[in-house]
Design a protein around this motif. Structure first.
Motif, mmCIF file in Angstrom:
data_model
loop_
_atom_site.group_PDB
_atom_site.id
_atom_site.type_symbol
_atom_site.label_atom_id
_atom_site.label_comp_id
_atom_site.label_asym_id
_atom_site.label_seq_id
_atom_site.Cartn_x
_atom_site.Cartn_y
_atom_site.Cartn_z
ATOM 1 N N ARG A 1 0.842 -1.206 0.000
ATOM 2 C CA ARG A 1 0.000 0.000 0.000
ATOM 3 C C ARG A 1 0.872 1.249 0.000
ATOM 4 N NH1 ARG A 1 -2.830 -2.315 4.719
ATOM 5 N NH2 ARG A 1 -4.392 -3.779 3.947
ATOM 6 N N TRP A 2 2.109 1.139 0.493
ATOM 7 C CA TRP A 2 2.949 2.313 0.672
ATOM 8 C C TRP A 2 4.342 2.187 0.076
ATOM 9 C CZ3 TRP A 2 0.376 6.427 2.213
ATOM 10 C CH2 TRP A 2 -0.779 6.253 2.979
ATOM 11 N N ALA A 3 4.887 1.000 0.019
ATOM 12 C CA ALA A 3 6.288 0.837 -0.362
ATOM 13 C C ALA A 3 6.523 1.140 -1.832
ATOM 14 C CB ALA A 3 6.749 -0.580 -0.050
ATOM 15 N N THR A 4 7.596 1.864 -2.098
ATOM 16 C CA THR A 4 8.032 2.087 -3.478
ATOM 17 C C THR A 4 9.104 1.088 -3.893
ATOM 18 O OG1 THR A 4 9.671 3.703 -2.722
ATOM 19 C CG2 THR A 4 7.514 4.550 -3.372
ATOM 20 N N CYS A 5 9.706 0.429 -2.897
ATOM 21 C CA CYS A 5 10.760 -0.550 -3.173
ATOM 22 C C CYS A 5 10.830 -1.536 -2.012
ATOM 23 C CB CYS A 5 12.121 0.149 -3.338
ATOM 24 S SG CYS A 5 13.534 -0.953 -3.587
ATOM 25 N N VAL A 6 11.087 -2.791 -2.320
ATOM 26 C CA VAL A 6 11.394 -3.803 -1.306
ATOM 27 C C VAL A 6 12.839 -4.226 -1.509
ATOM 28 C CG1 VAL A 6 10.877 -6.105 -0.408
ATOM 29 C CG2 VAL A 6 9.002 -4.612 -1.128
ATOM 30 N N GLN A 7 13.682 -3.916 -0.520
ATOM 31 C CA GLN A 7 15.110 -4.211 -0.633
ATOM 32 C C GLN A 7 15.464 -5.610 -0.139
ATOM 33 O OE1 GLN A 7 17.989 -1.456 0.820
ATOM 34 N NE2 GLN A 7 16.966 0.361 -0.008
ATOM 35 N N ASP B 1 9.869 -1.670 -7.600
ATOM 36 C CA ASP B 1 11.320 -1.826 -7.597
ATOM 37 C C ASP B 1 11.709 -2.800 -6.496
ATOM 38 O OD1 ASP B 1 11.508 0.033 -9.592
ATOM 39 O OD2 ASP B 1 12.179 1.668 -8.298
ATOM 40 N N VAL B 2 12.669 -3.679 -6.791
ATOM 41 C CA VAL B 2 13.140 -4.613 -5.774
ATOM 42 C C VAL B 2 14.654 -4.727 -5.831
ATOM 43 C CG1 VAL B 2 11.000 -5.952 -5.828
ATOM 44 C CG2 VAL B 2 12.951 -6.693 -7.193
ATOM 45 N N LEU B 3 15.235 -5.002 -4.667
ATOM 46 C CA LEU B 3 16.633 -5.375 -4.546
ATOM 47 C C LEU B 3 16.682 -6.800 -4.008
ATOM 48 C CD1 LEU B 3 18.261 -2.220 -2.854
ATOM 49 C CD2 LEU B 3 17.678 -2.575 -5.250
ATOM 50 N N VAL B 4 17.645 -7.556 -4.437
ATOM 51 C CA VAL B 4 17.867 -8.894 -3.903
ATOM 52 C C VAL B 4 18.809 -8.784 -2.713
ATOM 53 C CG1 VAL B 4 18.858 -11.175 -4.364
ATOM 54 C CG2 VAL B 4 17.427 -10.059 -6.085
#
Length: 257
Positions: free
Chosen positions: A108-114, A137-140
């Motif tokens: 609902r809020w995140a622009t990226c999950v790192q 957007d995601v980071l591994v």
């Protein structure tokens, strides 16, 4: 400005000076490293004061001010604080472990999950993004130190997660995240960060679909940001050096600080 807000602004300025000095020492362009404010356990007014100070600081530098970058370790804190920060339009990143039952709330809020560390989590995120007609957007996250208290995929398995993310239409692979080794040995810390940089370079230059923009390196915290910048960090996650020490009871093993 309240005394608390003044203290945050002063510490923030010192952290930015450390980043600038580290960039110069590494021969890197000024502004090549972004500061992420790690805000676990902090209330919304405190975070807001830091964001306002950060926006004021970046507005005085050359070029347009960047959006403030906030990292939350716990989804419940992200959900609680985000509405009070929405008018400031920060980037909101999940930087802690993300359970599958928290995905809906986080997105609902995140622009990226790192903190993507498995194909299963990537697929869950992609399905939710499809349901809500959005991209993410995601980071591994990679556990470069192999410490059991830290989260992240093992370096030997990281390419499997990379390929899983890159193959999902709704996810944009932006790079990698790690928590450095818990040691005072700077050589060991830097070796872990160098290994993540090498993995990033291998992936970004592989020519495989969905990997060309995997350039971010989120690594380095209050205690070791200089080592991270020297090894190529593009994002450093800083909490304690800006906000002061957190209560001991709030500490989470392996959590960004």
């Amino acid at each position: 400005m309240t005394s608390g807000a003044t203290g945050v602004a002063e510490r923030l300025a010192r952290v930015r000076a450390r980043i600038a000095a580290a960039e110069a020492a590494a021969g890197r362009q000024p502004g090549s490293v972004r500061l992420l404010l790690a805000t676990k356990t902090l209330d919304a007014p405190t975070v807001r004061s830091a964001v306002l100070a950060d926006l004021a600081a970046t507005a005085t530098t050359a070029g347009p001010a960047r959006r403030a970058l906030i990292g939350e370790n716990r989804v419940q804190e992200l959900v609680a604080k985000a509405p009070d920060l929405a008018d400031l339009a920060p980037e909101l990143h999940v930087i802690g472990p993300l359970q599958s039952n928290k995905v809906n709330a986080a997105l609902r809020w995140a622009t990226c999950v790192q903190s993507v560390d498995s194909a299963a989590l990537a697929e869950r995120l992609a399905r939710r993004c499809a349901d809500t007609d959005r991209s993410l957007d995601v980071l591994v996250q990679v556990n470069v130190s192999a410490e059991p208290t830290k989260h992240g995929v093992a370096p030997t398995d990281a390419l499997d997660v990379v390929r899983a993310v890159a193959g999902l239409d709704r996810l944009r692979l932006r790079g990698f995240m790690t928590v450095g080794a818990n040691t005072t040995d700077d050589r060991e810390v830097r070796a872990g960060y160098a290994a993540l940089r090498d993995l990033r370079d291998k992936v970004a230059h592989s020519g495989e679909p969905g990997t060309a923009d995997a350039l971010e390196l989120s690594m380095g915290m209050s205690r070791d940001l200089e080592a991270a910048v020297a090894e190529g960090a593009t994002i450093v996650r800083v909490g304690t050096a800006v906000f002061g020490a957190r209560p001991a009871a709030a500490a989470t093993p392996g959590a960004p600080a």
